[in-house]
Design a protein around this motif. Structure first.
Motif, PDB file in Angstrom:
ATOM      1  N   LEU A  38       1.043  -1.160  -0.176  1.00  0.00           N
ATOM      2  CA  LEU A  38       0.155  -0.221   0.460  1.00  0.00           C
ATOM      3  C   LEU A  38       1.424   1.024   0.530  1.00  0.00           C
ATOM      4  N   LEU A  39       2.140   1.226   0.216  1.00  0.00           N
ATOM      5  CA  LEU A  39       2.962   2.459   0.561  1.00  0.00           C
ATOM      6  C   LEU A  39       3.733   2.631  -0.213  1.00  0.00           C
ATOM      7  N   ILE A  40       4.146   1.657  -1.005  1.00  0.00           N
ATOM      8  CA  ILE A  40       4.501   1.646  -2.536  1.00  0.00           C
ATOM      9  C   ILE A  40       3.267   2.019  -3.838  1.00  0.00           C
ATOM     10  N   ALA A  41       2.198   1.782  -3.583  1.00  0.00           N
ATOM     11  CA  ALA A  41       1.095   2.315  -4.378  1.00  0.00           C
ATOM     12  C   ALA A  41       0.764   3.844  -4.625  1.00  0.00           C
ATOM     13  N   LEU A  42       0.702   3.767  -2.796  1.00  0.00           N
ATOM     14  CA  LEU A  42       0.470   5.885  -2.491  1.00  0.00           C
ATOM     15  C   LEU A  42       1.740   6.816  -3.143  1.00  0.00           C
ATOM     16  N   ASN A  43       2.720   6.228  -2.523  1.00  0.00           N
ATOM     17  CA  ASN A  43       4.448   6.217  -3.154  1.00  0.00           C
ATOM     18  C   ASN A  43       4.057   6.887  -4.507  1.00  0.00           C
ATOM     19  N   GLY A  44       3.509   5.847  -5.540  1.00  0.00           N
ATOM     20  CA  GLY A  44       3.783   5.683  -6.569  1.00  0.00           C
ATOM     21  C   GLY A  44       2.548   6.787  -7.779  1.00  0.00           C
ATOM     22  N   LEU A  45       1.083   7.204  -6.990  1.00  0.00           N
ATOM     23  CA  LEU A  45       0.142   7.525  -7.173  1.00  0.00           C
ATOM     24  C   LEU A  45      -0.013   9.180  -7.376  1.00  0.00           C
ATOM     25  N   PRO A  46       0.012   9.951  -8.512  1.00  0.00           N
ATOM     26  CA  PRO A  46      -0.220  11.605  -7.965  1.00  0.00           C
ATOM     27  C   PRO A  46      -1.085  11.547  -7.015  1.00  0.00           C
ATOM     28  N   LYS A  47      -0.495  12.399  -5.971  1.00  0.00           N
ATOM     29  CA  LYS A  47      -1.630  12.753  -5.041  1.00  0.00           C
ATOM     30  C   LYS A  47      -2.634  13.891  -5.599  1.00  0.00           C
ATOM     31  N   ILE A  48      -1.896  14.477  -6.586  1.00  0.00           N
ATOM     32  CA  ILE A  48      -3.078  15.612  -6.739  1.00  0.00           C
ATOM     33  C   ILE A  48      -4.498  14.938  -7.494  1.00  0.00           C
ATOM     34  N   ALA A  49      -4.520  13.261  -7.997  1.00  0.00           N
ATOM     35  CA  ALA A  49      -5.570  12.865  -8.752  1.00  0.00           C
ATOM     36  C   ALA A  49      -6.208  12.576  -6.703  1.00  0.00           C
ATOM     37  N   LEU A  50      -5.957  12.588  -5.688  1.00  0.00           N
ATOM     38  CA  LEU A  50      -7.625  12.835  -4.666  1.00  0.00           C
ATOM     39  C   LEU A  50      -8.031  13.800  -4.061  1.00  0.00           C
ATOM     40  N   ALA A  51      -7.540  14.940  -4.945  1.00  0.00           N
ATOM     41  CA  ALA A  51      -7.955  16.342  -4.780  1.00  0.00           C
ATOM     42  C   ALA A  51      -9.721  16.455  -4.793  1.00  0.00           C
ATOM     43  N   PRO A  52      -9.795  15.631  -5.989  1.00  0.00           N
ATOM     44  CA  PRO A  52     -11.520  16.322  -6.273  1.00  0.00           C
ATOM     45  C   PRO A  52     -12.635  14.936  -5.228  1.00  0.00           C
ATOM     46  N   LEU A  53     -11.837  13.804  -5.080  1.00  0.00           N
ATOM     47  CA  LEU A  53     -12.103  13.294  -3.553  1.00  0.00           C
ATOM     48  C   LEU A  53     -12.696  14.118  -2.423  1.00  0.00           C
ATOM     49  N   ILE A  54     -11.428  14.258  -2.552  1.00  0.00           N
ATOM     50  CA  ILE A  54     -11.434  15.076  -0.815  1.00  0.00           C
ATOM     51  C   ILE A  54     -12.616  16.433  -0.886  1.00  0.00           C
ATOM     52  N   VAL A  55     -12.617  17.619  -2.494  1.00  0.00           N
ATOM     53  CA  VAL A  55     -13.239  17.966  -2.194  1.00  0.00           C
ATOM     54  C   VAL A  55     -14.840  18.203  -2.267  1.00  0.00           C
TER      55      VAL A  55
END
Length: 279
Positions: free
Chosen positions: A127-144
């Motif tokens: 999970l850490l490896i996946a989160l590290n490789g994930l563009p964190k900006i992609a989470l922004a719409p969900l968080i909004v």
């Protein structure tokens, strides 16, 4: 006799004066070097702005594509006098600082605690490896969507991005601790919690400090991206809105404000880091 005493004292006085002068030179030398570097930096920036202005006035490049230094200055003065620039800067600074503090602190603690449970670390490793490789900006719409369009969503974006970076970095720091220290404490009968407190945490502090320096930029990215998606104030909103109007001078003004804010926040973190006892 008096002359002899004076003559006898002269070498001592001369010897005393020389180290004082040398120490004064050694003290002033770093200030001179820093002043010279600052002067060169100002000359570099000034030369670039001058060349940019000349290129616009000579019509070598188009003002509507690149903006103009004098136009950027007018936008900065306008934003400062009306108060909009200061207000937007404060909003983005507040979002970045709160997200940075929440994410960096919680992430560092989580990364350190993973050392206490090798099983949990092994389970969470993919999970850490996946989160590290994930563009964190992609989470922004969900968080909004989850936190709404207010300041909370921008803080959450910045906190999540910095949390992941701090967690991975601090856990990597625990894996770089010299095993001889742990073997010695284990031979002396120390518990795992005692080894954690006496070796793991102090030994990981340089890694945590590095993560904090990195997270300044990541926190600002999170705040600005959140403002891009949904906001009515902040430097990210100002830049996005000016871009839709093709007002590149205002865009550059917002970018310069972001750069200045980043320098100030990095300087604050560096000031705290220099005063940490672990050094």
């Amino acid at each position: 006799m008096a002359n002899a005493e004076i003559v006898g004292r002269m070498p001592e006085q001369t010897a005393d004066r020389k180290p004082a002068k040398a120490s004064q030179r050694s003290i002033s030398a770093p200030w001179f070097a820093r002043g010279r570097i600052l002067l060169l930096q100002l000359l570099l920036i000034g030369s670039f702005l001058l060349l940019w202005e000349v290129a616009i006035r000579a019509e070598w490049i188009k003002v509507y594509l690149y903006g103009q230094p004098t136009g950027i200055w007018r936008e900065l003065v306008k934003g400062f006098t009306t108060g909009t620039l200061l207000n937007d800067t404060w909003v983005t600074a507040k979002e970045s600082i709160l997200g940075f503090l929440i994410g960096s602190t919680a992430g560092s603690a989580a990364g350190l605690l993973l050392w206490l449970s090798p099983t949990a670390a092994a389970v969470l490793r993919p999970l850490l490896i996946a989160l590290n490789g994930l563009p964190k900006i992609a989470l922004a719409p969900l968080i909004v969507v989850w936190f709404g369009v207010g300041i909370e969503s921008k803080i959450a974006v910045a906190a999540i991005i910095t949390f992941i970076v701090a967690m991975i970095t601090s856990y990597a720091g625990t894996q770089e601790i010299d095993g001889d220290y742990l073997k010695m404490l284990k031979a002396l009968g120390a518990s795992r919690m005692q080894m954690f407190r006496m070796v793991i945490v102090p030994g990981s502090l340089p890694w945590i400090a590095s993560a904090f320096r990195l997270n300044i930029g990541f926190a600002m990215i999170g705040a600005v991206v959140g403002e891009y998606i949904s906001a009515d104030q902040g430097l990210g909103y100002q830049i996005y809105y000016a871009g839709t109007l093709y007002n590149l001078n205002a865009v550059w003004g917002g970018i310069l404000a972001l750069m200045l804010l980043a320098v100030l926040l990095d300087s604050a973190v560096g000031w705290v880091e220099r005063r940490m006892k672990w050094r």
